[in-house]
Design a protein around this motif. Structure first.
Motif, PDB file in Angstrom:
ATOM      1  N   THR A   1       0.899  -1.098  -0.085  1.00 52.97           N
ATOM      2  CA  THR A   1       0.103  -0.034  -0.031  1.00 52.97           C
ATOM      3  C   THR A   1       0.789   1.263  -0.017  1.00 52.97           C
ATOM      4  OG1 THR A   1      -1.610  -1.090   1.092  1.00 52.97           O
ATOM      5  CG2 THR A   1      -1.961   1.239   1.107  1.00 52.97           C
ATOM      6  N   ARG A   2       1.845   1.174   0.668  1.00 51.17           N
ATOM      7  CA  ARG A   2       2.781   2.322   0.868  1.00 51.17           C
ATOM      8  C   ARG A   2       3.455   2.567  -0.304  1.00 51.17           C
ATOM      9  NH1 ARG A   2       3.179   4.689   5.628  1.00 51.17           N
ATOM     10  NH2 ARG A   2       5.060   5.569   5.438  1.00 51.17           N
ATOM     11  N   GLN A   3       3.967   1.349  -1.302  1.00 43.91           N
ATOM     12  CA  GLN A   3       4.464   1.593  -2.588  1.00 43.91           C
ATOM     13  C   GLN A   3       3.614   2.365  -3.428  1.00 43.91           C
ATOM     14  OE1 GLN A   3       7.779   0.994  -3.253  1.00 43.91           O
ATOM     15  NE2 GLN A   3       7.054   1.761  -5.394  1.00 43.91           N
ATOM     16  N   TRP A   4       2.304   1.668  -3.586  1.00 41.62           N
ATOM     17  CA  TRP A   4       1.373   2.302  -4.435  1.00 41.62           C
ATOM     18  C   TRP A   4       1.020   3.603  -3.953  1.00 41.62           C
ATOM     19  CZ3 TRP A   4      -3.508   4.222  -2.896  1.00 41.62           C
ATOM     20  CH2 TRP A   4      -4.294   4.412  -4.013  1.00 41.62           C
ATOM     21  N   ALA A   5       1.027   3.969  -2.812  1.00 37.27           N
ATOM     22  CA  ALA A   5       0.940   5.368  -2.377  1.00 37.27           C
ATOM     23  C   ALA A   5       2.073   6.309  -2.888  1.00 37.27           C
ATOM     24  CB  ALA A   5       0.607   5.849  -0.785  1.00 37.27           C
ATOM     25  N   THR A   6       2.943   5.846  -2.901  1.00 41.88           N
ATOM     26  CA  THR A   6       4.440   6.659  -3.287  1.00 41.88           C
ATOM     27  C   THR A   6       4.305   6.848  -4.822  1.00 41.88           C
ATOM     28  OG1 THR A   6       5.699   5.766  -1.457  1.00 41.88           O
ATOM     29  CG2 THR A   6       6.835   6.547  -3.503  1.00 41.88           C
ATOM     30  N   ASP A   7       4.020   5.712  -5.502  1.00 41.44           N
ATOM     31  CA  ASP A   7       3.737   5.995  -6.963  1.00 41.44           C
ATOM     32  C   ASP A   7       2.709   6.635  -7.449  1.00 41.44           C
ATOM     33  OD1 ASP A   7       5.627   3.911  -7.128  1.00 41.44           O
ATOM     34  OD2 ASP A   7       4.200   2.375  -7.404  1.00 41.44           O
ATOM     35  N   LEU A   8       1.711   6.842  -6.612  1.00 38.19           N
ATOM     36  CA  LEU A   8       0.625   7.553  -6.847  1.00 38.19           C
ATOM     37  C   LEU A   8       1.083   9.316  -6.645  1.00 38.19           C
ATOM     38  CD1 LEU A   8      -2.688   7.294  -7.138  1.00 38.19           C
ATOM     39  CD2 LEU A   8      -2.946   7.932  -4.831  1.00 38.19           C
ATOM     40  N   VAL A   9       1.611   9.386  -5.833  1.00 37.08           N
ATOM     41  CA  VAL A   9       1.875  10.754  -5.491  1.00 37.08           C
ATOM     42  C   VAL A   9       3.215  11.340  -6.670  1.00 37.08           C
ATOM     43  CG1 VAL A   9       3.447  12.298  -3.676  1.00 37.08           C
ATOM     44  CG2 VAL A   9       1.795  10.789  -2.975  1.00 37.08           C
ATOM     45  N   GLU A  10       4.016  10.346  -6.835  1.00 34.60           N
ATOM     46  CA  GLU A  10       4.895  10.579  -8.087  1.00 34.60           C
ATOM     47  C   GLU A  10       4.161  10.871  -9.289  1.00 34.60           C
ATOM     48  OE1 GLU A  10       9.228   8.735  -6.906  1.00 34.60           O
ATOM     49  OE2 GLU A  10       7.610   7.250  -7.776  1.00 34.60           O
ATOM     50  N   LYS A  11       3.143  10.025  -9.672  1.00 30.92           N
ATOM     51  CA  LYS A  11       2.330  10.153 -10.691  1.00 30.92           C
ATOM     52  C   LYS A  11       1.935  11.547 -11.049  1.00 30.92           C
ATOM     53  CE  LYS A  11      -1.032   7.941 -13.687  1.00 30.92           C
ATOM     54  NZ  LYS A  11      -1.842   6.963 -14.030  1.00 30.92           N
ATOM     55  N   HIS A  12       1.148  11.836  -9.988  1.00 30.14           N
ATOM     56  CA  HIS A  12       0.088  12.873  -9.946  1.00 30.14           C
ATOM     57  C   HIS A  12       0.671  14.310  -9.571  1.00 30.14           C
ATOM     58  CE1 HIS A  12      -3.281  10.717 -11.303  1.00 30.14           C
ATOM     59  NE2 HIS A  12      -2.773   9.671 -10.363  1.00 30.14           N
ATOM     60  N   SER A  13       1.810  14.257  -8.741  1.00 31.67           N
ATOM     61  CA  SER A  13       2.369  15.329  -8.687  1.00 31.67           C
ATOM     62  C   SER A  13       3.538  15.823  -9.597  1.00 31.67           C
ATOM     63  CB  SER A  13       3.139  15.282  -7.023  1.00 31.67           C
ATOM     64  OG  SER A  13       4.415  14.547  -7.425  1.00 31.67           O
ATOM     65  N   GLY A  14       3.770  15.014 -10.360  1.00 26.00           N
ATOM     66  CA  GLY A  14       4.707  15.166 -11.449  1.00 26.00           C
ATOM     67  C   GLY A  14       6.200  15.188 -10.812  1.00 26.00           C
ATOM     68  N   LEU A  15       6.592  15.062  -9.404  1.00 31.11           N
ATOM     69  CA  LEU A  15       7.676  15.155  -8.900  1.00 31.11           C
ATOM     70  C   LEU A  15       8.249  13.937  -8.372  1.00 31.11           C
ATOM     71  CD1 LEU A  15       6.864  18.434  -6.887  1.00 31.11           C
ATOM     72  CD2 LEU A  15       8.290  18.221  -9.000  1.00 31.11           C
ATOM     73  N   PRO A  16       9.285  13.296  -8.736  1.00 31.36           N
ATOM     74  CA  PRO A  16       9.717  12.002  -8.385  1.00 31.36           C
ATOM     75  C   PRO A  16      10.353  11.923  -7.019  1.00 31.36           C
ATOM     76  CG  PRO A  16      11.172  12.747 -10.029  1.00 31.36           C
ATOM     77  CD  PRO A  16      10.124  13.633  -9.844  1.00 31.36           C
ATOM     78  N   PHE A  17      10.249  10.963  -6.172  1.00 28.39           N
ATOM     79  CA  PHE A  17      10.868  10.904  -4.893  1.00 28.39           C
ATOM     80  C   PHE A  17      12.601  10.569  -5.007  1.00 28.39           C
ATOM     81  CE2 PHE A  17       6.717  10.592  -2.932  1.00 28.39           C
ATOM     82  CZ  PHE A  17       6.651  11.316  -2.087  1.00 28.39           C
ATOM     83  N   SER A  18      13.272  10.800  -4.358  1.00 29.48           N
ATOM     84  CA  SER A  18      14.550  10.236  -4.587  1.00 29.48           C
ATOM     85  C   SER A  18      14.546   8.797  -4.019  1.00 29.48           C
ATOM     86  CB  SER A  18      15.694  11.051  -3.707  1.00 29.48           C
ATOM     87  OG  SER A  18      15.498  10.740  -2.268  1.00 29.48           O
ATOM     88  N   PRO A  19      15.551   8.121  -4.529  1.00 28.71           N
ATOM     89  CA  PRO A  19      15.788   6.531  -4.047  1.00 28.71           C
ATOM     90  C   PRO A  19      15.685   6.594  -2.632  1.00 28.71           C
ATOM     91  CG  PRO A  19      16.946   6.714  -5.909  1.00 28.71           C
ATOM     92  CD  PRO A  19      16.504   8.159  -5.665  1.00 28.71           C
ATOM     93  N   GLU A  20      16.270   7.531  -1.828  1.00 33.86           N
ATOM     94  CA  GLU A  20      16.487   7.762  -0.398  1.00 33.86           C
ATOM     95  C   GLU A  20      15.217   7.757   0.192  1.00 33.86           C
ATOM     96  OE1 GLU A  20      18.401   9.467  -2.274  1.00 33.86           O
ATOM     97  OE2 GLU A  20      20.126   8.565  -2.190  1.00 33.86           O
ATOM     98  N   ALA A  21      14.318   8.626  -0.182  1.00 33.44           N
ATOM     99  CA  ALA A  21      13.181   9.110   0.150  1.00 33.44           C
ATOM    100  C   ALA A  21      11.998   7.755   0.083  1.00 33.44           C
ATOM    101  CB  ALA A  21      12.674  10.047  -0.409  1.00 33.44           C
ATOM    102  N   LYS A  22      12.364   7.026  -1.182  1.00 37.92           N
ATOM    103  CA  LYS A  22      11.504   5.918  -1.407  1.00 37.92           C
ATOM    104  C   LYS A  22      11.784   4.821  -0.218  1.00 37.92           C
ATOM    105  CE  LYS A  22      10.618   6.326  -6.100  1.00 37.92           C
ATOM    106  NZ  LYS A  22      10.708   5.630  -7.524  1.00 37.92           N
ATOM    107  N   GLU A  23      12.942   4.619   0.161  1.00 37.95           N
ATOM    108  CA  GLU A  23      13.417   3.661   1.176  1.00 37.95           C
ATOM    109  C   GLU A  23      12.918   4.316   2.597  1.00 37.95           C
ATOM    110  OE1 GLU A  23      14.677   0.567   1.184  1.00 37.95           O
ATOM    111  OE2 GLU A  23      14.296   0.728  -0.948  1.00 37.95           O
TER     112      GLU A  23
END
Length: 107
Positions: free
Chosen positions: A67-89
């Protein structure tokens, strides 16, 4: 009035009417496009809100990892701003703002 003058006036009137109709169609298309873009941005903002809501909660075991991975992908997709690999971890183990270092998108 002679026939040539009359034909010229009719031709001019038809030309003006065509321009008016083309202008009305163009205005309608532009209004529809603006409405579409506005609705799209509203949807994106809603999806970011959903994702941030999920990521704001502390993780509660393995069931929330997907669920957290899905939420991270959702925020990245709809904000247009990717998280850094460190932030994802960090988001896998901490809520937003719950990590020692603040989590921010990459530039």
């Amino acid at each position: 009035m002679d026939m040539e003058g009359f034909a010229k006036r009719v031709s001019d009137t038809i030309t003006v009417a065509r321009i008016g109709v083309a202008g009305a169609i163009a205005a309608a298309v532009i209004a529809a496009w603006i409405s579409y873009l506005s609705a799209n941005k509203t949807f994106d903002a809603s999806m970011v809100t959903v994702g941030v809501g999920i990521l704001s909660q502390e993780p509660d075991g393995m069931s929330s990892a997907a669920t957290r991975q899905w939420a991270t992908d959702l925020v990245e997709k709809h904000s247009g701003l990717p998280f850094s690999p460190e932030a994802k971890e960090a988001l896998k183990a901490h809520s937003l703002g719950g990590a020692k270092n603040p989590i921010s998108p990459t530039k």
